[in-house]
Design an enzyme around this catalytic site. Structure first.
Site, PDB file in Angstrom:
ATOM      1  N   HIS A 400       1.029  -1.283  -0.007  1.00  0.00           N
ATOM      2  CA  HIS A 400       0.099  -0.125  -0.122  1.00  0.00           C
ATOM      3  C   HIS A 400       1.036   1.258  -0.205  1.00  0.00           C
ATOM      4  O   HIS A 400       1.073   1.813   0.930  1.00  0.00           O
ATOM      5  CB  HIS A 400      -0.821   0.010   1.173  1.00  0.00           C
ATOM      6  N   ALA A 433      -3.646  11.068  -2.041  1.00  0.00           N
ATOM      7  CA  ALA A 433      -4.765  10.506  -1.519  1.00  0.00           C
ATOM      8  C   ALA A 433      -5.176   8.991  -1.951  1.00  0.00           C
ATOM      9  O   ALA A 433      -5.475   8.246  -1.146  1.00  0.00           O
ATOM     10  CB  ALA A 433      -5.937  11.217  -1.743  1.00  0.00           C
ATOM     11  N   HIS A 586      -6.455  13.586   2.537  1.00  0.00           N
ATOM     12  CA  HIS A 586      -7.937  13.682   1.551  1.00  0.00           C
ATOM     13  C   HIS A 586      -8.422  14.994   1.055  1.00  0.00           C
ATOM     14  O   HIS A 586      -9.607  15.125   0.580  1.00  0.00           O
ATOM     15  CB  HIS A 586      -8.930  12.615   2.082  1.00  0.00           C
ATOM     16  N   ALA A 629       0.549   8.924   3.320  1.00  0.00           N
ATOM     17  CA  ALA A 629      -0.866   9.206   3.103  1.00  0.00           C
ATOM     18  C   ALA A 629      -1.521   8.675   4.233  1.00  0.00           C
ATOM     19  O   ALA A 629      -2.680   7.823   4.189  1.00  0.00           O
ATOM     20  CB  ALA A 629      -0.974   8.468   1.915  1.00  0.00           C
TER      21      ALA A 629
END
Length: 833
Positions: A400, A433, A586, A629
């Site tokens: 990720h 994001a 975000h 993030a």
């Protein structure tokens, strides 16, 4: 100033040494790095004064800090500090052995020249620690190790008739020794000293000794030495050819009248472990955690262990086979490695050829060693890494990753990550994001940009599209998977289309579901998935996903759940940092009430606590970062082990484990960042485990620093990162010892030792030729036929419920709850900041 690199390097010592003095002055005890820096920088200042000799500084270095000034385990972990400085007569090495060797030290020396106030001794109370709480403590079985147990042996009388000493190593054919040694040469044909592998016996001039001889193992084919007994062992040659060669060469020989059988040599377990590492039944404490591993099996052979060094085993005619072609032998052998893997916790040699692990077992010379595994011959074309004081794991996968900055990759490699999967194009708002490399243009640029970085890369395209054209384009351009993210749209229609593309192209879908519940609740998302395989990111929900109950997906066989590391593990400061992280990542605005409500809906103490429990029970299968993030790329490994340590503290040993044997828990947690993400993303046939056929992406740790900072990282069989000292120094251990890129990190080498993971469709369209990349391109495969059942040590599927009002999480009816930790291992003891 025109400083040389060695001078700028030493400024790091001064910076950290000065910082350590300031911390000590205000009453803080020092960790290992601070201790080394303070002593090293002070030694440099004493060298600069020009009033002390090397010998005087060797002594002075012991008289700075005492045990009361440093953290638990620091004195035992620092055996030697070495610096090189410019004396009036040139540059010389100063070695300080056991620098923390008293309780009090002398703070006048520690603060010399700093002009800082010297703190009172009362600020630092001394507290001796039990031995079994030491960092990386070793507890050996209360029995001996028998070496060469099943072989014939006898006692041999030897005299050195020469005027100089003779030292003979363990695996040297004794027949071939120095002509000045007088003994029954014919009797010694086919025998070597019955002593621990890699040790030696020294014969001083005129000295007589009786030593025990033991027959060679293996095929008994001899090479090298003085050529007296070369060739296959043949009893008929003893009194013919061998005798003739001894006499012709003038080798000392005296027939021994009385021949006595020698006893089997036995070694104390602690002594054995100090030479070859722990063996079957021995237990090792991991860092400062209350996690213990026990060696389950040892594939090496007692008495025939591979050991490299002066006078040791891996020499011509000994542990190194003679006359072999390059293709017949290993490129690299890692000797006596303690392997911690999902497959087990065991001791073995690891053989590497052309960057691939080709053998795990016993390496060496089958001509004169027992039990050498097929394909694990050590020859003159073989390099050696001594693994006996290290723990070896597979390189970590972070699946990720937001590709926001290239600097992320240096931090990743230094922490033990060798594979990264994600998306992005830099610090663009979309990449800040979401993990999407969204167009063919950017896909080519990112694959090219990472072509010379020593990591395996995979790039996910954007899966948030209820049409299929763009998804086809990006998969065929090289995407190894797709990311569905609520910031782009994670509606049922989008999810269904993305999974259809995944099924068609055999790639994985990574899902960040709909926190807003805009198109439906979690049940709507599950209905859209239709039982198809999907990777659920940050399944707890603080990183995003249906509020408050995305965590219920842990019960489904087709959902492969992972955590991101900012909530790993739940600690007293976890929730307080999350709001600001979320707002920035975000693009939310604190002045908009709905944005605040959106952020607040994702931050729930109850689900974060439940995540701890579900990680420990194996219901959540993986851990990744979500780097820059809301996550930290350099802490994937560290936070995984902090979670394991916390959960043992609160839940006790797992089923099948014991208070000082946590093998099941350790295998569960190591699988979370190695094999399971590799299986999830169709890469386990080449990475994610210490296994034959896999790329030699290996990470080496000391037991006392396990999970915090690796000693060395091997990338495709080549050292890419290692802790190495001053480049101008006479030896590589001179301070400052820093994690540094090695030859395997150089651009051309990185392209050879690493993989870019892509879709099979992109290879069919000749991506390598179109993009002109140098890295090996491999297609992901078997992404669609897997399920939770395939997650190693992490395959539980409890029936999940979440109370929508209290957020209480239950698994099989049991409340999943633990308090936040206020203190965790692998924290200030290991890190300077």
């Amino acid at each position: 100033m025109h400083l040389l690199p060695r001078e700028t390097d030493k400024l790091i010592l001064t910076t950290l040494g000065t910082l350590a003095q300031r911390r000590l002055a205000r009453g803080l005890i020092l960790n290992r790095a601070e201790t080394i820096a303070l002593i090293s920088s002070q030694l440099q200042e004493f060298v600069r004064d020009g009033r002390h000799s090397v010998a005087e500084l060797m002594d002075l270095g012991k008289k700075m800090l005492g045990r009361r000034h440093v953290r638990k385990g620091v004195p035992e972990s620092i055996h030697t500090i070495q610096v090189e400085g410019t004396f009036p007569d040139g540059v010389f090495l100063v070695t300080v052995d056991d620098p923390i060797s008293s309780d009090d030290g002398d703070l006048n020396n520690a603060f010399y020249g700093s002009f800082l106030p010297i703190p009172s001794a009362d600020v630092f109370p001394a507290a001796p620690e039990p031995a079994d709480t030491l960092l990386g403590a070793l507890i050996c079985r209360k029995e001996t190790v028998k070496i060469n147990a099943s072989r014939r042996r006898f006692r041999l009388e030897v005299k050195n008739a020469g005027d100089r000493p003779v030292q003979v190593g363990s695996h040297y054919h004794f027949l071939e020794t120095n002509p000045a040694l007088i003994f029954d040469r014919l009797l010694s044909y086919g025998y070597h000293l019955d002593i621990p592998a890699g040790t030696a016996v020294r014969f001083e001039p005129g000295e007589k000794k009786t030593v025990t001889m033991v027959e060679f193992g293996g095929k008994k084919i001899f090479h090298g030495g003085s050529g007296l007994g070369n060739g296959s062992f043949d009893e008929n040659l003893r009194e013919t050819k061998v005798k003739e060669m001894v006499e012709k060469g003038g080798f000392g020989h005296k027939e021994q009248e009385k021949i006595e059988e020698g006893p089997v040599t036995e070694m104390n377990r602690e002594v054995y472990a100090s030479m070859f590492g722990p063996t079957t039944g021995d237990k090792i404490k991991l860092a400062d955690m209350d996690l213990w591993i026990e060696v389950e099996k040892d594939y090496t052979v007692y008495g025939d262990e591979c050991k490299f060094g002066g006078g040791k085993v891996i020499r011509d005619g000994g542990g190194q086979a003679s006359g072999r072609h390059d293709h017949e032998v290993l490129d690299l052998v890692i000797t006596n490695a303690l392997i911690v893997d999902w497959t087990g916790i065991y001791k073995a040699d690891i053989g590497v050829k052309n960057g691939i692990i080709v053998g795990i077992g016993k390496a060496g010379n089958p001509d004169m060693m027992d039990g050498v595994t097929d394909g694990m011959i050590v020859g003159s074309s073989t390099e050696v890494i001594s693994g006996e004081k290290l723990i070896t794991t597979a390189g970590a996968l972070d699946v990720h990753v937001h590709y926001i900055s290239p600097q992320l990759m240096t931090e990743a490699l230094a922490s033990g990550i060798t594979t990264v999967i994600g998306g992005g194009t830099g610090p663009a708002d979309g990449s800040n994001a979401t993990t999407c490399t969204s167009s063919s243009f950017y896909m080519q640029n990112m694959i090219k940009a990472t072509d010379t970085i020593p990591l395996n890369f995979g790039f996910t395209g954007k899966g948030s599209d209820s049409g299929t054209n763009a998804m086809r384009d990006i998969i065929e351009a090289g995407a190894c998977g797709l990311k569905v993210h609520e910031d782009w749209g994670a509606t049922p229609e989008v999810i269904d289309r993305a999974l259809s593309m995944a099924d068609e192209y055999d790639v994985q879908i990574n899902l960040h579901s709909d926190t807003l519940n805009e198109s439906g609740y979690v049940e709507s998302t599950l209905a859209a998935i239709k039982g198809r395989t999907i990777h659920s990111y940050h399944t707890e929900g603080a990183g995003g996903g249906h509020a408050p109950d995305i965590i219920v997906v842990c019960e489904y066989e087709n959902v492969l759940p992972s955590s991101t590391n900012p909530t790993r593990p739940y600690a007293v400061n976890t929730l307080d940092e999350h709001l600001d992280m979320l707002m920035i990542c975000h693009g939310l605005d604190k002045s908009i009430p709905e944005d605040i409500a959106f952020a607040d809906s994702r931050i729930r103490s109850e689900t974060v606590a439940a995540e701890d429990v579900l990680q420990d029970t194996g219901a959540i299968s993986m851990i990744s970062s979500d780097c820059q993030a809301m996550g930290r790329i350099g802490e994937v490994v560290t936070r995984t082990w902090r979670t394991a340590a916390k959960m043992k503290q609160f839940r006790g040993p797992l089923e099948g484990d014991e208070p000082t044997r946590d093998n099941n828990r350790v295998k569960r947690y190591v699988a979370k960042y190695t094999i399971n993400p590799a299986i999830t993303h169709g890469m386990s046939h080449l990475i994610g485990q210490v296994a034959v056929g896999c790329l030699a992406d290996l990470v080496f740790w000391t037991a006392e620093s396990f999970g915090a900072r690796p000693e060395m990282i091997l990338k495709g069989g080549v050292i890419a990162w290692a802790a190495v000292g001053d480049a101008n120094a006479s030896i590589p251990t001179v301070q400052p010892v820093l994690g540094r890129p090695m030859w395997g990190s150089q651009p051309e080498a990185a392209a050879l030792n690493s993989i870019v993971w892509v879709s099979q469709a992109s290879l069919d369209k000749d991506l390598v030729k179109r993009f002109n990349i140098k890295k090996r391109a491999e297609a992901v495969k078997n992404c669609r036929s897997i399920g939770k059942k395939d997650m190693k040590w992490n395959d539980t599927m409890p029936k999940m419920t979440v109370d929508p009002e209290t957020y209480d999480v239950r698994a099989d009816g049991v409340l999943c709850d633990v308090p936040p930790a206020d203190k965790l291992p692998l924290t200030r003891r290991y890190f300077v900041y």
